[in-house]
Design a protein around this motif. Structure first.
Motif, PDB file in Angstrom:
ATOM      1  N   LEU A   1       0.699  -1.036   0.014  1.00 59.16           N
ATOM      2  CA  LEU A   1      -0.043  -0.070  -0.160  1.00 59.16           C
ATOM      3  C   LEU A   1       0.852   1.012   0.120  1.00 59.16           C
ATOM      4  CD1 LEU A   1      -2.735  -1.199   2.428  1.00 59.16           C
ATOM      5  CD2 LEU A   1      -3.003  -0.804   0.021  1.00 59.16           C
TER       6      LEU A   1
ATOM      7  N   SER B   1       0.377   1.708  -3.825  1.00 53.65           N
ATOM      8  CA  SER B   1      -0.913   2.566  -3.889  1.00 53.65           C
ATOM      9  C   SER B   1      -0.591   3.827  -3.607  1.00 53.65           C
ATOM     10  CB  SER B   1      -1.809   1.860  -3.021  1.00 53.65           C
ATOM     11  OG  SER B   1      -2.122   0.531  -3.430  1.00 53.65           O
TER      12      SER B   1
ATOM     13  N   TYR C   1      -0.087   5.061  -0.206  1.00 50.75           N
ATOM     14  CA  TYR C   1      -0.667   5.302   1.028  1.00 50.75           C
ATOM     15  C   TYR C   1       0.125   5.848   2.039  1.00 50.75           C
ATOM     16  CZ  TYR C   1      -5.584   3.291  -0.312  1.00 50.75           C
ATOM     17  OH  TYR C   1      -6.494   2.796  -0.922  1.00 50.75           O
TER      18      TYR C   1
ATOM     19  N   GLN D   1      -3.793   5.729   6.435  1.00 49.91           N
ATOM     20  CA  GLN D   1      -4.537   5.097   5.145  1.00 49.91           C
ATOM     21  C   GLN D   1      -4.241   3.305   5.484  1.00 49.91           C
ATOM     22  OE1 GLN D   1      -3.446   7.499   2.132  1.00 49.91           O
ATOM     23  NE2 GLN D   1      -5.266   8.363   1.716  1.00 49.91           N
ATOM     24  N   THR D   2      -3.197   3.048   5.490  1.00 50.22           N
ATOM     25  CA  THR D   2      -2.602   1.781   5.379  1.00 50.22           C
ATOM     26  C   THR D   2      -3.109   1.242   6.823  1.00 50.22           C
ATOM     27  OG1 THR D   2      -0.733   2.290   4.267  1.00 50.22           O
ATOM     28  CG2 THR D   2      -0.713   0.316   5.676  1.00 50.22           C
TER      29      THR D   2
ATOM     30  N   GLU E   1      -2.589  -0.952 -10.091  1.00 50.38           N
ATOM     31  CA  GLU E   1      -3.665  -0.199  -9.871  1.00 50.38           C
ATOM     32  C   GLU E   1      -4.299  -0.412  -8.685  1.00 50.38           C
ATOM     33  OE1 GLU E   1      -4.038   2.485 -12.106  1.00 50.38           O
ATOM     34  OE2 GLU E   1      -2.279   2.018 -13.002  1.00 50.38           O
ATOM     35  N   SER E   2      -4.065  -1.624  -8.020  1.00 50.66           N
ATOM     36  CA  SER E   2      -4.500  -1.968  -6.882  1.00 50.66           C
ATOM     37  C   SER E   2      -4.391  -1.002  -5.741  1.00 50.66           C
ATOM     38  CB  SER E   2      -4.357  -3.160  -6.454  1.00 50.66           C
ATOM     39  OG  SER E   2      -4.471  -4.422  -7.470  1.00 50.66           O
ATOM     40  N   ASP E   3      -5.512  -0.867  -4.892  1.00 52.72           N
ATOM     41  CA  ASP E   3      -5.584   0.098  -3.910  1.00 52.72           C
ATOM     42  C   ASP E   3      -6.159  -0.485  -2.575  1.00 52.72           C
ATOM     43  OD1 ASP E   3      -8.224   0.025  -4.447  1.00 52.72           O
ATOM     44  OD2 ASP E   3      -8.169   2.319  -4.998  1.00 52.72           O
TER      45      ASP E   3
END
Length: 519
Positions: free
Chosen positions: A295, A299, A301, A305-306, A357-359
């Protein structure tokens, strides 16, 4: 004399006091992770030096956990816990007031050494204060604590760092400690110090245990950063770990009362619990390492957020805690552990198809499944660990159980660190070798990127170099994504491999029925 049907109010106060102590100890393992950059900047530590802020805690904690049973016999449960809470608070204040790296490391080592005793002590209180029929409820509370502590730590630490100060990651322990000491004084009776335990202590075993575990933990935690056996430090500590193990084995064979009862591992049911918990510890702490890495690096993050993604796996624990003890009365313990391991492994396998693109949204289903699996497996394993030994051996069993979980985490992080480096290099080499610079698709992609950079004001030569750099970054990103997917696959396979050991587990429910006359 028959065991009481229900625990008293004082018994439940003792259980909640133990659970609160375990929560503080497990929370402080990870609460500083989110604040490390700010802490390092303020105390003047480099990134490599800053790792000792976490390692110092883990090293001292893994040493004290198996020694807790011996300390309990010496001091009594209440005295040990009160001393632990007071000194843990003092060391927490030391960390919060630190302005230098040595002072911070001293505080963290002290925190781990004093807080580590709180974790197995909580399990021992449950085993010795609750009747067999109510023990699943106590174990559910303990299982929830063990899961939520490491998950909530980064979230709480990130929030405190961003909204107050990183120092409150440590100062927050003061009001909690005051409440905890109050509960301990109410719920636990004072026991006289047994000085004869000190006089007849297995000092060779204590020396061997401390040397072996502390050296081994540093090797596992720092080996990857120090390039393993290219480092003199790692070589020296590896030798020290072996010597410590030899001393421990000699003490096991010669001491009339060994400091740690490794003979418990001769019981097949208990040994299988330890191996499964070691594997779950590897997967649990491995997930807590790999997922934030993904992440953060892929991503983009931040720590808070993580943390919100990580804490999703705690939701099933809250939902299952009220009903799981009753479920386990109806369900065979082995079945629950198998279902839990399958869910945990299934959650890992859900993460095999990640992309650049994964979040966080991509991990919702897997985190919920993993949280379900952890609760379904750890709670019955807690029961199986105490059910496989006598009440007198419960403190030693709790120490070995918690040591196995933490040691599994250290082993997992060490193996994953090396695995990530090797697999990332492997995937990068494969991707680069399959891309022919003269291939039409590659040329088309480079031309499009060059034109894009040129439209933004770059000259042709600089635009081409930017396009090549962008393609190289894309390759690096894709190889990193594939590497993290490989990590999830390995963790899932390790969990599946431990399932056959569940056939050796004993169900404590039968023992409880025998105690209660089968009612």
């Amino acid at each position: 004399m028959s065991e009481p049907q229900k625990a008293s109010t004082a018994d439940w106060i003792a259980v909640f006091a133990g659970a609160l102590g375990a929560l503080v100890a497990t929370l402080d393992i990870s609460i500083v992770n989110s604040a490390l950059p700010e802490i390092q900047g303020e105390i003047g530590a480099t990134g490599t030096e800053g790792t000792w802020i976490s390692t110092g805690y883990l090293v001292s904690e893994v040493v004290i956990i198996p020694l807790t049973a011996w300390l309990t016999r010496l001091l009594g449960t209440r005295t040990l816990l009160l001393i632990s809470v007071v000194t843990f608070t003092v060391f927490s204040m030391t960390c919060g007031l630190s302005h230098s790296l040595p002072m911070m490391i001293l505080g963290r080592v002290g925190q781990g050494f004093t807080g580590g005793a709180l974790i197995p002590a909580a399990q021992t209180i449950i085993r010795t204060r609750l009747p067999a029929r109510q023990m699943p409820v106590g174990m559910a509370i303990f299982g929830l604590i063990v899961l939520l502590g490491p998950l909530a730590g980064p979230v709480l630490g990130g929030w405190l760092t961003e909204n107050v100060s990183w120092r409150w990651c440590f100062f927050i322990n003061l009001p909690v400690a005051i409440g905890l000491m109050t509960l301990l004084l109410i719920g636990l009776k004072h026991e006289k110090i047994r000085w004869e335990v000190l006089r007849t202590a297995d000092w060779l075993g204590i020396l061997g245990l401390a040397t072996c575990l502390s050296s081994l933990t540093v090797v596992l935690e720092e080996g990857q950063r120090e390039q393993w056996f290219d480092s003199d430090l790692i070589c020296i500590l590896s030798v020290a770990s072996v010597i410590g193990f030899i001393l421990l084995m000699v003490a096991q064979a010669t001491a009339p009362h060994p400091v740690i009862k490794l003979r418990l591992l001769l019981e097949r049911s208990y040994a299988s619990v330890i191996v499964i918990v070691l594997t779950i510890g590897t997967a649990l702490y491995g997930m807590l390492y790999v997922l934030p890495q993904f992440l953060g690096t892929v991503s983009g993050y931040n720590a808070l957020q993580t943390g919100r993604v990580l804490v999703l796996s705690g939701i099933p624990a809250f939902l299952l805690m009220p009903i799981l003890p009753r479920m386990l009365e109806k369900m065979n313990l082995r079945i629950s552990v198998i279902i839990g391991l399958l869910c945990f492994a299934g959650g890992c396998f859900l993460n095999l198809h990640l992309t650049g693109e994964s979040d966080g949204a991509a991990f919702v289903a897997s985190q919920l499944l993993i949280g379900t699996g952890q609760m379904l497996s750890l709670l019955p394993l807690n029961q199986a660990s105490v059910g496989a030994v006598s009440k007198e051996d419960a403190p030693d069993a709790a120490g070995l159980y918690n040591m196995a979980r933490n040691l599994g985490g250290s082993i997992g992080l060490a193996l994953l660190g090396t695995f990530i480096d090797r697999r990332d290099e492997f995937h990068t080499d494969i991707l680069r070798s399959t891309l022919d610079a003269n291939a039409p698709l590659v040329q088309e992609r480079l031309s499009a990127m060059t034109a894009s950079f040129a439209r933004n004001g770059a000259d042709q030569a600089y635009a081409q170099s930017q396009a090549l750099a962008s393609l190289s970054q894309t390759i690096d990103l894709q190889s990193l994504v594939m590497t993290y997917s490989d990590c999830f696959w390995v963790l899932g396979v390790a969990l599946l491999a431990s399932i056959p050991l569940t056939l050796l587990l004993k169900t404590p429910r039968r023992q409880a029925d025998a105690v209660l006359g089968g009612h």
